[in-house]
Design a protein around this motif. Structure first.
Motif, PDB file in Angstrom:
ATOM      1  N   ASN A  42      68.079  71.775  44.905  1.00  0.00           N
ATOM      2  CA  ASN A  42      68.944  71.652  45.643  1.00  0.00           C
ATOM      3  C   ASN A  42      68.661  71.932  47.066  1.00  0.00           C
ATOM      4  N   ILE A  46      67.985  70.324  50.570  1.00  0.00           N
ATOM      5  CA  ILE A  46      68.724  70.678  51.175  1.00  0.00           C
ATOM      6  C   ILE A  46      67.485  70.665  52.726  1.00  0.00           C
ATOM      7  N   LYS A  47      66.606  70.956  52.538  1.00  0.00           N
ATOM      8  CA  LYS A  47      65.263  71.503  53.613  1.00  0.00           C
ATOM      9  C   LYS A  47      64.728  70.545  54.079  1.00  0.00           C
ATOM     10  N   THR A 163      67.800  62.692  52.987  1.00  0.00           N
ATOM     11  CA  THR A 163      66.601  62.812  51.469  1.00  0.00           C
ATOM     12  C   THR A 163      65.581  61.318  50.145  1.00  0.00           C
ATOM     13  N   ALA A 169      72.780  64.353  50.407  1.00  0.00           N
ATOM     14  CA  ALA A 169      72.352  65.624  50.892  1.00  0.00           C
ATOM     15  C   ALA A 169      71.650  64.860  52.374  1.00  0.00           C
ATOM     16  N   LYS A 171      71.919  66.592  56.664  1.00  0.00           N
ATOM     17  CA  LYS A 171      71.669  67.385  57.487  1.00  0.00           C
ATOM     18  C   LYS A 171      71.523  66.648  58.437  1.00  0.00           C
TER      19      LYS A 171
END
Length: 182
Positions: A42, A46-47, A163, A169, A171
């Motif tokens: 996870n 997220i990164k 992603t 996910a 951001k």
């Protein structure tokens, strides 16, 4: 029967108890390792979404600079490159960024959207001028002066990074970008 020996079968019971305790400890460790793997996955996702969002911001800044310098050559423009078998593309399907109030730039990898950047033109302001005095008269070259001003153009950038593995996910990044043209 020998009085110092243990009763028959007690060694078996002790061995079963020890094996049950070891099995419980191993199962607990397996659950911890599995949880750590999910957490690591996870965090990586997220990164990755953050880095795509950040890359989108950088691509938008470059497009803004190109749009202002070229006076709109970016309208309905897209760029594609293939690197190591993967197709990367930057698409601006709207009007030229420097004259448009709103534009959207999309980054894609293998035809999947990884970042969407909304660009909002906030306006332009004339900046303070600067001047320089050239004094090379002592060498017989002559003297002169020059001055100039700066046009500051402001844009609000909002980027949404996805992603390739997990559509949930996401951001988001936002910033105000100032472009200086002389």
């Amino acid at each position: 029967m020998n009085k110092t020996s243990t009763p028959q079968g007690s060694a078996l019971v002790i061995a079963l108890i020890v094996m049950a305790l070891l099995a419980a400890a191993i199962i607990g460790l397996m659950n911890n390792v599995e949880t750590d793997l999910f957490i690591g996955r996870n965090v990586r996702i997220i990164k990755q979404a953050f880095h795509w969002s950040d890359s989108g911001m950088e691509a938008a800044e470059e497009l803004i600079g190109f749009s202002i310098d070229s006076r709109g050559d970016d309208a309905n423009n897209s760029t594609e490159r293939t690197i190591n078998g993967r197709k990367y593309s930057v698409k601006n399907s709207g009007d030229a960024i420097y004259i448009s109030d709103n534009s959207t730039v999309v980054l894609e990898v293998d035809d999947e959207e990884i970042a969407r950047i909304d660009i909002l033109h906030l306006g332009s302001v004339l900046g303070d001028g600067s001047s320089i005095i050239m004094a090379a008269g002592f060498q017989g070259v002559g003297k002169g002066a020059g001055s100039g001003g700066t046009l500051m153009t402001f844009f609000a950038l909002q980027s949404r990074g996805n992603t390739l593995e997990n559509d949930t996910a996401i951001k988001r990044s936002a910033q105000v970008y100032r472009f200086l043209s002389r």
